[in-house]
Write a protein that holds these residues in place. Structure first.
Motif, PDB file in Angstrom:
ATOM      1  N   HIS A 259      38.618  95.513 -43.907  1.00  0.00           N
ATOM      2  CA  HIS A 259      38.249  96.124 -42.636  1.00  0.00           C
ATOM      3  C   HIS A 259      39.516  96.488 -41.881  1.00  0.00           C
ATOM      4  O   HIS A 259      40.529  95.788 -41.969  1.00  0.00           O
ATOM      5  N   TYR A 260      39.466  97.606 -41.169  1.00  0.00           N
ATOM      6  CA  TYR A 260      40.607  98.115 -40.422  1.00  0.00           C
ATOM      7  C   TYR A 260      40.148  98.632 -39.067  1.00  0.00           C
ATOM      8  O   TYR A 260      39.002  99.081 -38.926  1.00  0.00           O
ATOM      9  N   VAL A 261      41.046  98.607 -38.118  1.00  0.00           N
ATOM     10  CA  VAL A 261      40.808  99.233 -36.817  1.00  0.00           C
ATOM     11  C   VAL A 261      41.697 100.469 -36.730  1.00  0.00           C
ATOM     12  O   VAL A 261      42.931 100.363 -36.799  1.00  0.00           O
ATOM     13  N   ARG A 262      41.048 101.616 -36.598  1.00  0.00           N
ATOM     14  CA  ARG A 262      41.745 102.895 -36.506  1.00  0.00           C
ATOM     15  C   ARG A 262      40.940 103.802 -35.593  1.00  0.00           C
ATOM     16  O   ARG A 262      39.887 103.418 -35.096  1.00  0.00           O
ATOM     17  N   SER A 263      41.405 105.020 -35.408  1.00  0.00           N
ATOM     18  CA  SER A 263      40.642 105.957 -34.593  1.00  0.00           C
ATOM     19  C   SER A 263      39.363 106.343 -35.324  1.00  0.00           C
ATOM     20  O   SER A 263      39.308 106.378 -36.570  1.00  0.00           O
ATOM     21  N   VAL A 264      38.309 106.635 -34.562  1.00  0.00           N
ATOM     22  CA  VAL A 264      37.039 107.003 -35.182  1.00  0.00           C
ATOM     23  C   VAL A 264      37.183 108.257 -36.030  1.00  0.00           C
ATOM     24  O   VAL A 264      36.474 108.435 -37.020  1.00  0.00           O
ATOM     25  N   GLU A 265      38.124 109.122 -35.691  1.00  0.00           N
ATOM     26  CA  GLU A 265      38.302 110.369 -36.436  1.00  0.00           C
ATOM     27  C   GLU A 265      38.748 110.143 -37.868  1.00  0.00           C
ATOM     28  O   GLU A 265      38.556 111.026 -38.725  1.00  0.00           O
ATOM     29  N   THR A 266      39.365 108.991 -38.177  1.00  0.00           N
ATOM     30  CA  THR A 266      39.778 108.750 -39.559  1.00  0.00           C
ATOM     31  C   THR A 266      38.585 108.595 -40.493  1.00  0.00           C
ATOM     32  O   THR A 266      38.739 108.653 -41.708  1.00  0.00           O
ATOM     33  N   ASN A 267      37.389 108.412 -39.945  1.00  0.00           N
ATOM     34  CA  ASN A 267      36.164 108.428 -40.745  1.00  0.00           C
ATOM     35  C   ASN A 267      35.618 109.848 -40.911  1.00  0.00           C
ATOM     36  O   ASN A 267      34.519 110.025 -41.414  1.00  0.00           O
ATOM     37  N   THR A 268      36.410 110.836 -40.502  1.00  0.00           N
ATOM     38  CA  THR A 268      35.999 112.243 -40.497  1.00  0.00           C
ATOM     39  C   THR A 268      34.700 112.410 -39.703  1.00  0.00           C
ATOM     40  O   THR A 268      33.722 112.975 -40.165  1.00  0.00           O
TER      41      THR A 268
ATOM     42  N   VAL B 125      24.892 107.154 -36.458  1.00  0.00           N
ATOM     43  CA  VAL B 125      25.565 108.250 -37.164  1.00  0.00           C
ATOM     44  C   VAL B 125      25.376 108.114 -38.668  1.00  0.00           C
ATOM     45  O   VAL B 125      25.515 107.010 -39.221  1.00  0.00           O
ATOM     46  N   PHE B 126      25.074 109.227 -39.313  1.00  0.00           N
ATOM     47  CA  PHE B 126      25.023 109.307 -40.776  1.00  0.00           C
ATOM     48  C   PHE B 126      26.018 110.381 -41.184  1.00  0.00           C
ATOM     49  O   PHE B 126      25.762 111.568 -41.052  1.00  0.00           O
ATOM     50  N   ARG B 127      27.201 109.938 -41.633  1.00  0.00           N
ATOM     51  CA  ARG B 127      28.256 110.857 -42.058  1.00  0.00           C
ATOM     52  C   ARG B 127      28.243 110.939 -43.578  1.00  0.00           C
ATOM     53  O   ARG B 127      28.405 109.949 -44.266  1.00  0.00           O
ATOM     54  N   VAL B 128      28.029 112.142 -44.112  1.00  0.00           N
ATOM     55  CA  VAL B 128      27.708 112.323 -45.525  1.00  0.00           C
ATOM     56  C   VAL B 128      28.823 113.066 -46.254  1.00  0.00           C
ATOM     57  O   VAL B 128      29.319 114.089 -45.778  1.00  0.00           O
ATOM     58  N   ASP B 129      29.177 112.573 -47.434  1.00  0.00           N
ATOM     59  CA  ASP B 129      30.019 113.324 -48.361  1.00  0.00           C
ATOM     60  C   ASP B 129      29.111 114.182 -49.242  1.00  0.00           C
ATOM     61  O   ASP B 129      28.367 113.650 -50.084  1.00  0.00           O
ATOM     62  N   LEU B 130      29.158 115.478 -49.050  1.00  0.00           N
ATOM     63  CA  LEU B 130      28.444 116.427 -49.897  1.00  0.00           C
ATOM     64  C   LEU B 130      29.468 116.955 -50.885  1.00  0.00           C
ATOM     65  O   LEU B 130      30.302 117.793 -50.561  1.00  0.00           O
ATOM     66  N   LYS B 131      29.420 116.458 -52.124  1.00  0.00           N
ATOM     67  CA  LYS B 131      30.538 116.554 -53.050  1.00  0.00           C
ATOM     68  C   LYS B 131      30.513 117.786 -53.945  1.00  0.00           C
ATOM     69  O   LYS B 131      31.486 118.053 -54.661  1.00  0.00           O
ATOM     70  N   GLY B 132      29.426 118.518 -53.960  1.00  0.00           N
ATOM     71  CA  GLY B 132      29.334 119.697 -54.810  1.00  0.00           C
ATOM     72  C   GLY B 132      27.974 120.332 -54.670  1.00  0.00           C
ATOM     73  O   GLY B 132      27.156 119.910 -53.848  1.00  0.00           O
ATOM     74  N   TRP B 133      27.727 121.358 -55.483  1.00  0.00           N
ATOM     75  CA  TRP B 133      26.467 122.091 -55.377  1.00  0.00           C
ATOM     76  C   TRP B 133      25.708 122.190 -56.690  1.00  0.00           C
ATOM     77  O   TRP B 133      24.560 122.603 -56.721  1.00  0.00           O
ATOM     78  N   SER B 134      26.323 121.767 -57.799  1.00  0.00           N
ATOM     79  CA  SER B 134      25.677 121.975 -59.095  1.00  0.00           C
ATOM     80  C   SER B 134      25.302 120.659 -59.754  1.00  0.00           C
ATOM     81  O   SER B 134      25.880 119.608 -59.470  1.00  0.00           O
ATOM     82  N   ALA B 135      24.354 120.764 -60.690  1.00  0.00           N
ATOM     83  CA  ALA B 135      23.948 119.589 -61.462  1.00  0.00           C
ATOM     84  C   ALA B 135      25.106 119.050 -62.284  1.00  0.00           C
ATOM     85  O   ALA B 135      25.286 117.832 -62.410  1.00  0.00           O
ATOM     86  N   ASP B 136      25.917 119.934 -62.846  1.00  0.00           N
ATOM     87  CA  ASP B 136      27.047 119.489 -63.664  1.00  0.00           C
ATOM     88  C   ASP B 136      28.064 118.718 -62.842  1.00  0.00           C
ATOM     89  O   ASP B 136      28.607 117.707 -63.302  1.00  0.00           O
ATOM     90  N   GLN B 137      28.344 119.200 -61.641  1.00  0.00           N
ATOM     91  CA  GLN B 137      29.301 118.487 -60.797  1.00  0.00           C
ATOM     92  C   GLN B 137      28.791 117.084 -60.479  1.00  0.00           C
ATOM     93  O   GLN B 137      29.523 116.095 -60.624  1.00  0.00           O
ATOM     94  N   TYR B 138      27.556 116.981 -60.068  1.00  0.00           N
ATOM     95  CA  TYR B 138      27.025 115.669 -59.709  1.00  0.00           C
ATOM     96  C   TYR B 138      26.805 114.789 -60.935  1.00  0.00           C
ATOM     97  O   TYR B 138      26.880 113.559 -60.842  1.00  0.00           O
ATOM     98  N   ARG B 139      26.577 115.388 -62.102  1.00  0.00           N
ATOM     99  CA  ARG B 139      26.460 114.582 -63.319  1.00  0.00           C
ATOM    100  C   ARG B 139      27.792 113.890 -63.599  1.00  0.00           C
ATOM    101  O   ARG B 139      27.834 112.729 -64.030  1.00  0.00           O
ATOM    102  N   THR B 140      28.898 114.572 -63.369  1.00  0.00           N
ATOM    103  CA  THR B 140      30.218 113.967 -63.528  1.00  0.00           C
ATOM    104  C   THR B 140      30.388 112.747 -62.625  1.00  0.00           C
ATOM    105  O   THR B 140      31.034 111.766 -62.989  1.00  0.00           O
ATOM    106  N   LEU B 141      29.780 112.816 -61.455  1.00  0.00           N
ATOM    107  CA  LEU B 141      29.903 111.730 -60.480  1.00  0.00           C
ATOM    108  C   LEU B 141      28.861 110.634 -60.676  1.00  0.00           C
ATOM    109  O   LEU B 141      28.933 109.586 -60.035  1.00  0.00           O
ATOM    110  N   GLY B 142      27.869 110.893 -61.539  1.00  0.00           N
ATOM    111  CA  GLY B 142      26.823 109.907 -61.780  1.00  0.00           C
ATOM    112  C   GLY B 142      25.638 110.027 -60.864  1.00  0.00           C
ATOM    113  O   GLY B 142      24.939 109.038 -60.613  1.00  0.00           O
ATOM    114  N   GLY B 143      25.364 111.226 -60.356  1.00  0.00           N
ATOM    115  CA  GLY B 143      24.236 111.389 -59.443  1.00  0.00           C
ATOM    116  C   GLY B 143      23.637 112.779 -59.522  1.00  0.00           C
ATOM    117  O   GLY B 143      23.822 113.498 -60.502  1.00  0.00           O
TER     118      GLY B 143
END
Length: 418
Positions: A131-140, A253-271
């Motif tokens: 755990h760290y204390v930093r500015s909220v912006e570091t969580n994007t 707050v729900f801050r989401v990483d949207l990592k790609g747009w294709s099935a192949d990209q998400y298959r690489t990531l396991g999702g």
């Protein structure tokens, strides 16, 4: 937090899109520190899991020298709440993430940390990995209490296996021999007290996927809300309506990483991409403040037409959702990639604005792209929040509105909801 890095993707065994095909590993073997001969856990099923003896009443008690991390985590568990009874007697279906793993007796899910034992689901509780204390912006997160300090904490394990993860020593600790750190036992009240003592206005769950540790996050956020803190989930979005509903009463707050747009990209990531897009829409419907991050990785998800399609999907949910286009830097298994060209990110941001998105940011390149770190009024385009390198320099908003023209700028500019 956004994740970065890549080389060749890991090979997957079975179909990563079908949780029923995931060969779950046995709890007792992993507590001894290794999977049994002939039953090696695949990368997409989580090369490690929590489990072993029945968890004691006090999570974290006891432990032997040289004990493997899996066994340490197995003892730091409590009965879970995000599950339903499985298709057969003795089976459980976990509903924390979109894999919806069906757990047979003594087996862990794809995340490696939620497992069946003695007819109940056991889930992580009562510790943090860091755990760290930093500015909220570091969580994007840019539209939530700009300039506030945030205590950000995480646990071990993840439902995905991104080869560019910047927090891989925590998120992939059960899959990698170089996994980092020991569980730090702490109560929810003490963790929140640490945040309050440090002057934090925000408390965020990040570093690993918070929805697979939702029961712990809910306990912490309940205490944080009681103390007046804004609460945030920094998630890969690979979750379920059940988990979003479970967390909403105590989460802002729900801050989401949207990592790609294709099935192949998400298959690489396991999702899969579909649950992530669905979660963004469902979170917005439930009243979360939502911000979306796309880390743009050269050679992986840096096609202009694909990124434009992602922007259109976000805008379809709500054009007021901030979209952060973050530059990639080599790390983890993608150390052979170049950094992202800032000019390309600016071009994508320009198209997103032209197509109706109101808040698009370019980050991780503060020394080269400064103007796209600021929040501008969508009415008169005056800067209302000025930033540099994930730090707020000036907040010009007046009651959440532009001081020049009075246009409302959406966000959570004040304290947590009651």
């Amino acid at each position: 937090m956004e994740t970065n890095g890549q080389s060749a993707p890991e090979a997957a065994m079975g179909d990563p899109l079908d949780p029923g095909c995931r060969p779950h590993v046995r709890v007792e073997d992993l507590v001894r520190g290794a999977a049994p001969a002939g039953e090696r856990a695949p990368a997409d099923a989580g090369a490690g899991c929590a489990g072993g003896e029945r968890a004691p009443a006090e999570p974290g008690a006891g432990g032997a020298p040289g004990e493997p991390l899996t066994a340490k985590l197995a003892r730091r568990t409590v009965p879970g709440e995000l599950y339903e009874r499985g298709p057969e007697e003795g089976y459980l279906r976990c509903t924390a993430c979109a894999h919806r793993c069906v757990l047979s007796p003594g087996r862990a899910g794809a995340c490696g940390i939620r497992f069946e034992q003695g007819g109940e689901l056991r889930v992580p509780f009562g510790y943090v990995a860091r755990h760290y204390v930093r500015s909220v912006e570091t969580n994007t997160i840019f539209h939530v209490r700009p300039g506030a300090r945030s205590l950000t904490f995480g646990m071990f394990g993840c439902d995905l296996r991104c080869p560019y993860c910047q927090n891989w020593k925590v998120s992939q600790a059960l899959r990698e021999p170089e996994g980092d750190g020991e569980p730090i036992d702490i109560s929810a009240a003490d963790l929140v007290e640490t945040a309050v003592a440090a002057g934090c206005g925000v408390l965020a769950s990040a570093y690993n996927e918070p929805m697979i540790t939702a029961e712990w996050a809910r306990a912490v956020f309940t205490e944080a809300r009681r103390r007046g803190l804004v609460t945030a989930l920094i998630s890969d979005g690979n979750t379920t309506p059940e988990a979003l509903a479970y967390m909403r009463p105590v989460t802002d707050v729900f801050r989401v990483d949207l990592k790609g747009w294709s099935a192949d990209q998400y298959r690489t990531l396991g999702g899969r991409v579909e649950p992530v897009l669905a979660a963004i829409g469902e979170a917005r419907r439930l009243g979360y403040w939502v911000e979306v991050v796309t880390l743009v990785v050269p050679g992986f998800n840096d096609k202009a037409d694909g990124l434009r399609a992602l922007g259109a999907e976000i805008a379809r949910v709500d054009p007021d959702i901030p979209w952060h286009l973050n530059a990639f830097y080599p790390r983890y298994k993608m150390r052979d990639r170049l950094t992202t060209d800032p000019a390309f990110l600016v071009d994508v941001a320009g198209v997103a604005y032209a197509r109706g998105m109101r808040y698009v940011y370019v980050s991780n390149v503060a020394d080269r792209v400064r103007e796209l770190s600021h929040t501008r009024c969508p009415g008169c385009y005056e800067v209302v929040v000025r930033r540099f390198n994930y730090e707020t320099q000036e907040v010009l908003l007046s009651g959440g509105a532009c001081p020049a023209c009075g246009t409302r700028v959406p966000g959570l500019w004040g304290p947590a909801a009651a």
